[in-house]
Design a protein around this motif. Structure first.
Motif, PDB file in Angstrom:
ATOM      1  N   LYS A  53       7.276  -1.351   2.132  1.00 10.85           N
ATOM      2  CA  LYS A  53       7.510  -0.458   0.995  1.00 10.85           C
ATOM      3  C   LYS A  53       7.599  -1.283  -0.285  1.00 10.85           C
ATOM      4  O   LYS A  53       7.081  -0.887  -1.328  1.00 10.85           O
ATOM      5  CB  LYS A  53       8.799   0.343   1.194  1.00 10.85           C
ATOM      6  N   GLU A  54       8.237  -2.432  -0.190  1.00  7.01           N
ATOM      7  CA  GLU A  54       8.343  -3.328  -1.339  1.00  7.01           C
ATOM      8  C   GLU A  54       6.963  -3.869  -1.728  1.00  7.01           C
ATOM      9  O   GLU A  54       6.653  -3.985  -2.908  1.00  7.01           O
ATOM     10  CB  GLU A  54       9.310  -4.476  -1.027  1.00  7.01           C
ATOM     11  N   VAL A  55       6.136  -4.189  -0.737  1.00  5.20           N
ATOM     12  CA  VAL A  55       4.756  -4.622  -1.022  1.00  5.20           C
ATOM     13  C   VAL A  55       4.039  -3.522  -1.796  1.00  5.20           C
ATOM     14  O   VAL A  55       3.413  -3.778  -2.833  1.00  5.20           O
ATOM     15  CB  VAL A  55       3.978  -4.951   0.281  1.00  5.20           C
ATOM     16  N   GLY A  56       4.129  -2.293  -1.312  1.00  2.00           N
ATOM     17  CA  GLY A  56       3.483  -1.163  -1.975  1.00  2.00           C
ATOM     18  C   GLY A  56       3.985  -0.970  -3.397  1.00  2.00           C
ATOM     19  O   GLY A  56       3.199  -0.731  -4.318  1.00  2.00           O
ATOM     20  N   TYR A  57       5.282  -1.102  -3.580  1.00  5.49           N
ATOM     21  CA  TYR A  57       5.867  -0.925  -4.905  1.00  5.49           C
ATOM     22  C   TYR A  57       5.351  -1.993  -5.868  1.00  5.49           C
ATOM     23  O   TYR A  57       4.970  -1.689  -7.000  1.00  5.49           O
ATOM     24  CB  TYR A  57       7.390  -0.968  -4.819  1.00  5.49           C
ATOM     25  N   LYS A  58       5.307  -3.233  -5.411  1.00  6.63           N
ATOM     26  CA  LYS A  58       4.844  -4.320  -6.292  1.00  6.63           C
ATOM     27  C   LYS A  58       3.360  -4.170  -6.631  1.00  6.63           C
ATOM     28  O   LYS A  58       2.956  -4.407  -7.762  1.00  6.63           O
ATOM     29  CB  LYS A  58       5.119  -5.678  -5.655  1.00  6.63           C
ATOM     30  N   LEU A  59       2.556  -3.768  -5.651  1.00  6.40           N
ATOM     31  CA  LEU A  59       1.129  -3.546  -5.932  1.00  6.40           C
ATOM     32  C   LEU A  59       0.956  -2.397  -6.926  1.00  6.40           C
ATOM     33  O   LEU A  59       0.145  -2.474  -7.851  1.00  6.40           O
ATOM     34  CB  LEU A  59       0.362  -3.271  -4.640  1.00  6.40           C
ATOM     35  N   TYR A  60       1.731  -1.346  -6.741  1.00  8.19           N
ATOM     36  CA  TYR A  60       1.677  -0.192  -7.645  1.00  8.19           C
ATOM     37  C   TYR A  60       2.087  -0.610  -9.059  1.00  8.19           C
ATOM     38  O   TYR A  60       1.441  -0.239 -10.043  1.00  8.19           O
ATOM     39  CB  TYR A  60       2.598   0.910  -7.114  1.00  8.19           C
ATOM     40  N   LYS A  61       3.164  -1.400  -9.152  1.00  6.53           N
ATOM     41  CA  LYS A  61       3.649  -1.871 -10.445  1.00  6.53           C
ATOM     42  C   LYS A  61       2.600  -2.708 -11.181  1.00  6.53           C
ATOM     43  O   LYS A  61       2.515  -2.680 -12.404  1.00  6.53           O
ATOM     44  CB  LYS A  61       4.913  -2.716 -10.229  1.00  6.53           C
ATOM     45  N   GLU A  62       1.800  -3.430 -10.408  1.00  5.16           N
ATOM     46  CA  GLU A  62       0.742  -4.265 -10.999  1.00  5.16           C
ATOM     47  C   GLU A  62      -0.499  -3.453 -11.365  1.00  5.16           C
ATOM     48  O   GLU A  62      -1.460  -3.986 -11.900  1.00  5.16           O
ATOM     49  CB  GLU A  62       0.356  -5.395 -10.032  1.00  5.16           C
ATOM     50  N   GLY A  63      -0.488  -2.154 -11.028  1.00  9.81           N
ATOM     51  CA  GLY A  63      -1.587  -1.274 -11.428  1.00  9.81           C
ATOM     52  C   GLY A  63      -2.708  -1.131 -10.414  1.00  9.81           C
ATOM     53  O   GLY A  63      -3.770  -0.601 -10.736  1.00  9.81           O
ATOM     54  N   TYR A  64      -2.485  -1.571  -9.192  1.00 12.50           N
ATOM     55  CA  TYR A  64      -3.531  -1.453  -8.172  1.00 12.50           C
ATOM     56  C   TYR A  64      -3.522  -0.059  -7.558  1.00 12.50           C
ATOM     57  O   TYR A  64      -2.475   0.545  -7.362  1.00 12.50           O
ATOM     58  CB  TYR A  64      -3.336  -2.490  -7.067  1.00 12.50           C
ATOM     59  N   SER A  65      -4.705   0.443  -7.237  1.00  8.09           N
ATOM     60  CA  SER A  65      -4.867   1.703  -6.522  1.00  8.09           C
ATOM     61  C   SER A  65      -5.265   1.342  -5.094  1.00  8.09           C
ATOM     62  O   SER A  65      -6.285   0.681  -4.885  1.00  8.09           O
ATOM     63  CB  SER A  65      -5.950   2.536  -7.208  1.00  8.09           C
ATOM     64  N   PHE A  66      -4.480   1.771  -4.112  1.00 10.11           N
ATOM     65  CA  PHE A  66      -4.683   1.281  -2.748  1.00 10.11           C
ATOM     66  C   PHE A  66      -4.054   2.228  -1.725  1.00 10.11           C
ATOM     67  O   PHE A  66      -3.273   3.115  -2.061  1.00 10.11           O
ATOM     68  CB  PHE A  66      -4.049  -0.108  -2.591  1.00 10.11           C
ATOM     69  N   GLY A  67      -4.394   1.983  -0.490  1.00 15.71           N
ATOM     70  CA  GLY A  67      -3.733   2.568   0.665  1.00 15.71           C
ATOM     71  C   GLY A  67      -3.357   1.413   1.583  1.00 15.71           C
ATOM     72  O   GLY A  67      -3.928   0.321   1.470  1.00 15.71           O
ATOM     73  N   MET A  68      -2.400   1.628   2.454  1.00 14.73           N
ATOM     74  CA  MET A  68      -1.978   0.524   3.322  1.00 14.73           C
ATOM     75  C   MET A  68      -1.652   1.045   4.709  1.00 14.73           C
ATOM     76  O   MET A  68      -1.018   2.082   4.864  1.00 14.73           O
ATOM     77  CB  MET A  68      -0.747  -0.168   2.709  1.00 14.73           C
ATOM     78  N   GLU A  69      -2.105   0.312   5.707  1.00 19.46           N
ATOM     79  CA  GLU A  69      -1.791   0.596   7.108  1.00 19.46           C
ATOM     80  C   GLU A  69      -1.319  -0.693   7.753  1.00 19.46           C
ATOM     81  O   GLU A  69      -1.702  -1.787   7.323  1.00 19.46           O
ATOM     82  CB  GLU A  69      -3.035   1.092   7.853  1.00 19.46           C
TER      83      GLU A  69
END
Length: 127
Positions: A53-69
């Protein structure tokens, strides 16, 4: 002769009784060990969930559009696939995303060698 026959029967019953009690105790100990293993696995999965969840939050904060599995393997290795929605994502962008994920994992005090992180271009994959 009766006494020897009685002793043989008595000792046979004692051995059978001891064996059946011992087997029952072994099953109980085994069940308790399995319960502890399951509790440990659930705790590990919850901790991994929090880190990701922290990985997702940091990627989101950096402006990346992504999905994760991700998958947690029986040996506790974790395979993570980050799928970028950006068709024009360069290898540098993918490496940056991977480095952010690895940074969070290291901050979470996990052994980095347990994690395999792949960043793919989701927009080019077949549906």
């Amino acid at each position: 002769m009766k006494r020897i026959g009685f002793l043989l029967i008595s000792s046979s019953l004692l051995i059978m009784f001891t064996y059946s009690i011992g087997t029952g105790l072994n099953k109980q100990v085994s069940a308790e060990n399995n319960t502890e293993i399951i509790k440990s696995d659930i705790k590990y999965q919850k901790n991994i969930d929090e880190a990701l969840k922290e990985v997702g939050y940091k990627l989101y904060k950096e402006g990346y559009s992504f999905g994760m599995e991700y998958d947690i393997l029986p040996n506790k290795n974790v395979e993570i696939e980050i799928k970028t929605a950006d068709q024009k994502a360069t290898e540098n962008v993918k490496n940056e995303m991977k480095q952010i994920a690895m940074g969070v994992i290291k901050e979470s005090k996990y052994e980095p060698k347990l994690f395999e992180i792949n960043v793919t271009d989701h927009s080019r994959q077949e549906n």
